[in-house]
Design a protein around this motif. Structure first.
Motif, mmCIF file in Angstrom:
data_model
loop_
_atom_site.group_PDB
_atom_site.id
_atom_site.type_symbol
_atom_site.label_atom_id
_atom_site.label_comp_id
_atom_site.label_asym_id
_atom_site.label_seq_id
_atom_site.Cartn_x
_atom_site.Cartn_y
_atom_site.Cartn_z
ATOM 1 N N LEU A 38 0.831 -1.202 0.000
ATOM 2 C CA LEU A 38 0.000 0.000 0.000
ATOM 3 C C LEU A 38 0.868 1.255 0.000
ATOM 4 O O LEU A 38 2.067 1.211 0.253
ATOM 5 C CB LEU A 38 -0.919 0.001 1.220
ATOM 6 N N ARG A 39 0.222 2.383 -0.251
ATOM 7 C CA ARG A 39 0.884 3.678 -0.291
ATOM 8 C C ARG A 39 0.345 4.549 0.835
ATOM 9 O O ARG A 39 -0.683 4.237 1.419
ATOM 10 C CB ARG A 39 0.587 4.369 -1.637
ATOM 11 N N MET A 40 0.998 5.674 1.061
ATOM 12 C CA MET A 40 0.495 6.654 2.020
ATOM 13 C C MET A 40 0.285 7.995 1.336
ATOM 14 O O MET A 40 1.213 8.550 0.755
ATOM 15 C CB MET A 40 1.460 6.850 3.196
ATOM 16 N N ASP A 41 -0.950 8.489 1.387
ATOM 17 C CA ASP A 41 -1.220 9.871 1.000
ATOM 18 C C ASP A 41 -0.881 10.764 2.186
ATOM 19 O O ASP A 41 -1.241 10.443 3.335
ATOM 20 C CB ASP A 41 -2.689 10.055 0.639
ATOM 21 N N ALA A 42 -0.207 11.867 1.919
ATOM 22 C CA ALA A 42 0.198 12.793 2.975
ATOM 23 C C ALA A 42 -0.653 14.054 2.899
ATOM 24 O O ALA A 42 -0.467 14.890 2.011
ATOM 25 C CB ALA A 42 1.672 13.138 2.846
ATOM 26 N N LEU A 43 -1.621 14.155 3.816
ATOM 27 C CA LEU A 43 -2.463 15.350 3.922
ATOM 28 C C LEU A 43 -1.747 16.323 4.848
ATOM 29 O O LEU A 43 -1.889 16.271 6.068
ATOM 30 C CB LEU A 43 -3.840 14.979 4.476
ATOM 31 N N LEU A 48 11.882 5.591 5.494
ATOM 32 C CA LEU A 48 11.133 4.488 4.889
ATOM 33 C C LEU A 48 11.136 4.614 3.365
ATOM 34 O O LEU A 48 10.100 4.915 2.753
ATOM 35 C CB LEU A 48 9.688 4.472 5.406
ATOM 36 N N PRO A 49 12.255 4.390 2.730
ATOM 37 C CA PRO A 49 12.302 4.538 1.271
ATOM 38 C C PRO A 49 11.417 3.542 0.537
ATOM 39 O O PRO A 49 11.109 3.743 -0.641
ATOM 40 C CB PRO A 49 13.783 4.329 0.948
ATOM 41 N N GLU A 50 11.002 2.487 1.226
ATOM 42 C CA GLU A 50 10.152 1.476 0.591
ATOM 43 C C GLU A 50 8.686 1.883 0.546
ATOM 44 O O GLU A 50 7.866 1.201 -0.099
ATOM 45 C CB GLU A 50 10.292 0.137 1.325
ATOM 46 N N LEU A 51 8.304 2.983 1.207
ATOM 47 C CA LEU A 51 6.906 3.405 1.285
ATOM 48 C C LEU A 51 6.620 4.489 0.249
ATOM 49 O O LEU A 51 7.142 5.605 0.361
ATOM 50 C CB LEU A 51 6.590 3.936 2.685
ATOM 51 N N PRO A 52 5.791 4.224 -0.760
ATOM 52 C CA PRO A 52 5.412 5.288 -1.698
ATOM 53 C C PRO A 52 4.599 6.366 -0.972
ATOM 54 O O PRO A 52 3.661 6.065 -0.229
ATOM 55 C CB PRO A 52 4.553 4.562 -2.744
ATOM 56 N N LEU A 53 4.968 7.627 -1.179
ATOM 57 C CA LEU A 53 4.317 8.766 -0.540
ATOM 58 C C LEU A 53 3.740 9.684 -1.609
ATOM 59 O O LEU A 53 4.424 10.031 -2.572
ATOM 60 C CB LEU A 53 5.317 9.542 0.319
ATOM 61 N N ARG A 83 13.411 15.053 -4.271
ATOM 62 C CA ARG A 83 14.664 14.296 -4.399
ATOM 63 C C ARG A 83 14.479 12.813 -4.084
ATOM 64 O O ARG A 83 15.338 11.997 -4.416
ATOM 65 C CB ARG A 83 15.736 14.899 -3.493
ATOM 66 N N HIS A 84 13.379 12.480 -3.440
ATOM 67 C CA HIS A 84 13.102 11.088 -3.096
ATOM 68 C C HIS A 84 12.281 10.457 -4.220
ATOM 69 O O HIS A 84 11.160 10.903 -4.497
ATOM 70 C CB HIS A 84 12.328 10.988 -1.785
ATOM 71 N N PRO A 85 12.774 9.429 -4.870
ATOM 72 C CA PRO A 85 12.066 8.875 -6.031
ATOM 73 C C PRO A 85 10.707 8.269 -5.699
ATOM 74 O O PRO A 85 9.866 8.121 -6.592
ATOM 75 C CB PRO A 85 13.033 7.819 -6.570
ATOM 76 N N GLN A 86 10.467 7.931 -4.426
ATOM 77 C CA GLN A 86 9.193 7.312 -4.062
ATOM 78 C C GLN A 86 8.119 8.343 -3.713
ATOM 79 O O GLN A 86 6.990 7.976 -3.371
ATOM 80 C CB GLN A 86 9.379 6.361 -2.873
ATOM 81 N N VAL A 87 8.437 9.629 -3.816
ATOM 82 C CA VAL A 87 7.483 10.688 -3.479
ATOM 83 C C VAL A 87 6.907 11.288 -4.754
ATOM 84 O O VAL A 87 7.634 11.600 -5.696
ATOM 85 C CB VAL A 87 8.151 11.793 -2.635
ATOM 86 N N SER A 88 5.582 11.446 -4.784
ATOM 87 C CA SER A 88 4.900 12.103 -5.894
ATOM 88 C C SER A 88 3.952 13.153 -5.328
ATOM 89 O O SER A 88 3.830 13.314 -4.107
ATOM 90 C CB SER A 88 4.147 11.081 -6.752
#
Length: 280
Positions: A131-136, A152-157, A185-190
């Protein structure tokens, strides 16, 4: 295919929308798939990500049940108690359209709550479940999410609403710019291009929001920015059609491939919307 990567539904009688005070009286009514359907169709939207609006498991189950009878809903971002028994809650919520979870960080007084040891343990279990985490979040959280991404680089944000910049005129501020640049700069962050009409307030327009669009797009690129409506919260500031048109105006100079990414392909990939299967 246009994907609305961020929208909500609610049924008031469920009773867990504690934020619905008189300041949002205009949207304090049942708002369900038949209300969104004509707006989405007029905008060419063929799928959505329905996002939680209350911090309860029951809210997530409500959205998942709507997805069972609403083909427009391609994915659901729900809620769970990150300080509780996360695997057990994930088992309870297991559903082929559950794509992520969203702690309502903007409503938690403790700014660094997300970095508590018990919360980090819960988030590791969220990542392990696929799963992913949306950051509100608001700008006060930017440095904390940077630290979370490092831990936590393994967690998509996925950053909701461009982290809700505080506008001074059309200027979102240097601190916001620096924070967004650090997260990118973190590839898992969108990042979601959503919620900006509400954050700007009266008088918002594509030209006035362009500084945010330009910075987010320059930092994250088309592969990590996705358009969302934030409907029906959007109705406090404008209409679905006006926001969709404004986003298209801001994106007018992009290439066709970049526009297709912004308005659908990025959301499809990051949320795995083309995959139907139980979470791990």
């Amino acid at each position: 295919m246009t994907i609305d990567a961020h929208q909500h539904f609610w049924r008031i009688a469920r009773g867990d929308y504690s934020w619905m005070d008189d300041s949002v009286a205009a949207i304090r009514r049942d708002l369900l798939p038949p209300d969104l359907a004509p707006l989405a169709q007029a905008a060419g939207v063929t799928g959505t990500v329905a996002v939680q609006a209350a911090p309860t498991l029951e809210e997530t189950e409500f959205l998942l049940s709507l997805s069972d009878t609403t083909p427009l809903i391609r994915g659901v971002v729900g809620w769970l108690d990150l300080t509780g028994d996360v695997p057990r809650q994930i088992d309870r919520l297991a559903h082929p359209r559950l794509r992520g979870i969203r702690p309502m960080l903007q409503d938690i007084p403790e700014t660094d709550w997300i970095l508590r040891d018990d919360v980090l343990t819960g988030l590791r279990q969220v990542a392990e479940a696929g799963l992913r985490m949306d950051a509100l979040i608001t700008p006060r959280h930017l440095a904390l999410i940077d630290r979370l991404a490092r831990a936590l680089p393994e967690l998509p944000l996925i950053i909701d609403h461009c982290a809700k910049p505080r506008f001074a005129g059309s200027d979102p501020g240097d601190n916001w710019r620096a924070g967004i640049q650090a997260l990118a700069r973190h590839p898992q962050v969108s990042c979601k291009l959503s919620g900006l009409a509400n954050e700007f307030g009266p008088g918002w327009s594509a030209p006035r929001l362009r500084p945010v669009f330009d910075h987010v797009f320059a930092c994250f690129g088309p592969e990590r920015v996705m358009w969302g409506s934030d409907w029906p919260v959007l109705e406090l500031a404008g209409t679905y059609a006006k926001w969709h048109a404004a986003a298209q105006e801001m994106a007018a100079e992009l290439t066709l491939a970049e526009r297709e990414a912004l308005f659908g392909n990025t959301a499809r990939r990051i949320y795995a919307l083309d995959q139907e299967g139980e979470i791990q």
